[in-house]
Design an enzyme around this catalytic site. Structure first.
Site, short mmCIF file in Angstrom:
data_model
loop_
_atom_site.label_atom_id
_atom_site.label_comp_id
_atom_site.label_asym_id
_atom_site.label_seq_id
_atom_site.Cartn_x
_atom_site.Cartn_y
_atom_site.Cartn_z
N LYS A 65 0.83 -1.21 0.00
CA LYS A 65 0.00 0.00 0.00
C LYS A 65 0.86 1.26 0.00
CE LYS A 65 -3.13 2.61 3.08
NZ LYS A 65 -3.95 2.58 4.32
N ASP B 249 -2.72 10.05 3.94
CA ASP B 249 -4.10 9.60 4.17
C ASP B 249 -4.81 10.55 5.12
OD1 ASP B 249 -6.46 8.25 4.45
OD2 ASP B 249 -5.65 6.67 5.76
N LYS C 46 -10.29 12.30 8.72
CA LYS C 46 -9.78 11.88 10.03
C LYS C 46 -9.77 13.06 10.99
CE LYS C 46 -6.47 8.32 8.47
NZ LYS C 46 -7.03 7.20 9.21
N ASP D 178 1.64 6.32 5.57
CA ASP D 178 0.67 5.34 5.07
C ASP D 178 1.10 4.69 3.75
OD1 ASP D 178 -1.62 4.05 5.88
OD2 ASP D 178 -2.97 5.36 4.77
N ARG E 11 -7.52 -0.83 1.26
CA ARG E 11 -8.03 -2.07 0.66
C ARG E 11 -8.52 -1.82 -0.76
NH1 ARG E 11 -12.18 -2.54 5.60
NH2 ARG E 11 -10.46 -1.38 6.51
#
Ligand code: BES
Ligand code: MG
Ligand code: ZN
Length: 500
Positions: free
Chosen positions: A267, A272, A279, A290, A353
């Protein structure tokens, strides 16, 4: 740092400091310790008999040698390594790391490390050198004041009675591995502004050119052609174009003509923010790391290109930012992955994902038969395993066992979480094939259950490194910040696969 191997004798080591491993409760009147004591003018015995230093793991003692000693070195640094039975490559690395990190702060320029491990000389020498390089990494690249300016310029690894060739080989491999782990840490440490998907791609091209790997970088137009709607949906909110990095190592003399292809997929979310599912602000700055999974793949490929194993390896790193904007994907949107599966995006912060789904599918298209993916995927893995173990899950128990065993050999801990099919119920969508979150329960497992949907027909395992990729505290053998977790495990997996 220049690295050398030596087979002794101790008294001839022409360095400023000797760093020596000492086992728990070693006697000062016999064997190696007796000899060291005599050479150092009685200091070792004095430390041991006073019980100031008993050789417990991580314990240290430091002396300036003045007067009556027979060593060229003028300083002696003892590192406790505990019980001989527990003294493996990982402990050897930490011993060497503790020594060089501490000696550097004392302005020592040249060190000889005496790991005193009786097993495989090549592996021991490699562990020493890896440990030293890893210990000397500092995350303070952008500091202009009070920066650590001291350096160790020369490292000698001394293993008495070792075979010259294995020793040389181990030292060389150790430097490749240590520098590659630091390469990964350096990428992870970079601010998001300096490590965009395009920067990742540039670094990939650099290592490919320098060490001999083939490289291909898919831009968004090619991703479109491949139907990677899942990966592209994450990139939509960002002005930085997404990149899908492909690195391939092909051996000049393959071990066999087998069609097996091992692939690492990581990844690479270079920042992010969570996207529209933004967030909270606290600690958001850490979301620059990330992309550690992608950097791990690149670090491993960088080492593989130099270590030249007899099996081919594929490295895949999907890279993108995850930002909110007027163009960003919204909760409730449905996207279509490369495999044709439709995904309801419930939470745009479960983006890792989404990009891995298409990257795993693409690895398979490129011929991968075994895929190990790695990602800072879920906060839930920290709740479950803290910063001690990374999670491993997958569909191939033999592969999972292999990862755990390889990790144990290099001192990286992986703990298996279950992946029963019942968990997949949590990611059923009312409107599409699946959704990208599975509720509050078992967050690390439902993330893996999502990935499993795209690993059909593969031998597949997934590593969740969100809890272990960043160290909040410094250790005697490592700075705080990016840890480089999993690079060494991947390399050991390749080594083990090469021997079959
Ligand atoms: N990058 C995060 C996971 C993460 C958290 C990494 C903390 C390192 C430290 C990931 O993209 C994420 O935000 N995951 C969400 C998933 C949730 C929305 C299902 C999480 O863990 O909260
Ligand atoms: Mg974009
Ligand atoms: Zn996220």
């Amino acid at each position: 740092m220049q690295v050398e191997a030596s087979r002794g004798p101790i008294e001839e080591l022409d360095v400023q400091a000797l760093a020596v491993a000492v086992f728990k409760n070693e006697k000062s009147d016999e064997g190696f310790v007796k000899k060291l004591d005599e050479l150092s003018g009685g200091l070792v015995r004095s430390a041991l008999e006073s019980e100031e230093f008993v050789g417990k793991e991580g314990e240290v003692a430091y002396f300036h040698l003045v007067g009556n000693h027979k060593l060229k070195a003028r300083r002696l640094f003892l590192v406790g390594v505990g019980e001989p039975g527990d003294y493996k490559a990982a402990q050897v690395s930490q011993m060497a790391g503790t020594a060089v990190r501490s000696l550097r702060s004392k302005n020592v320029k040249s060190v000889a490390v005496l790991p005193r491990a009786s097993t495989d000389a090549a592996q021991t020498a490699s562990a020493v050198v890896e440990g030293a390089f890893i210990a000397l990494f500092d995350p303070d690249k952008y500091r202009t004041v009070e920066k650590e300016e001291k350096t160790i310029d020369r490292l000698v690894v001394m293993i008495e009675g070792a075979e010259e060739k294995s020793l040389q080989h181990g030292v060389k491999a150790g430097q490749i591995v240590g520098e590659s782990v630091n390469f990964t840490r350096d990428l992870a440490n970079e601010p998001g502004a300096y490590m965009t998907p395009s920067d990742m791609a540039e670094r990939a091209r650099e290592i490919a050119n320098e060490f001999g790997l083939s490289v291909d970088v898919l831009d968004e137009a090619r991703m479109e052609q491949e139907g990677m709607g899942s990966l592209l949906s994450v990139a939509r909110g960002s002005d930085q174009p997404a990149k899908l990095i492909i690195l391939k190592y092909t051996p000049t003399t393959p071990a066999s003509d087998s069609k097996e292809l091992l692939a690492f997929v990581g990844k690479g979310v270079t920042f992010d923010s969570g996207g529209i599912s933004l967030k909270p602000g606290e600690n958001m700055e850490l979301m620059k790391y990330d992309m550690t999974g992608g950097a791990t793949v690149m670090g491993a490929m960088r080492a593989i290109a130099q270590l030249k194993p007899p099996i081919p390896i594929l490295g895949v790193a999907p890279c993108t930012e995850n930002l909110p904007s007027g163009k960003a994907t919204k909760p409730g949107d449905v996207v279509k992955a490369m495999t044709g599966k439709t995904i309801e995006v419930i939470n745009t912060d479960a983006e890792g994902r989404l990009i891995l789904a298409d990257a795993i599918a693409y690895a398979k298209k490129l011929g991968a038969t075994t895929v190990i993916d790695m990602a800072t995927l879920t906060g839930a893995v920290s709740v479950a395993l803290g910063d001690v173990n990374a999670a491993v899950l997958g569909t191939d128990q033999a592969l999972i066992d292999e990862i755990i065993a390889a990790g144990r050999e290099v001192g990286e801990k992986f703990w298996q979480l279950p992946l029963d099919k019942e968990y997949s119920k949590q990611i059923k969508s009312d409107i599409a094939d699946i959704k990208n979150v599975g509720g509050r329960k078992a967050g690390t497992i439902t993330a893996a259950a999502f990935l499993k949907e795209f690993a059909d027909g593969l031998s597949w395992a997934h590593l969740d490194i969100a809890g272990t990729a960043w160290g909040d505290e410094a250790k005697p053998y490592r700075s705080k910040g990016p840890t480089g977790i999993a690079v060494r495990t991947l390399l050991r997996i390749v080594e083990r696969a090469s021997q079959r």
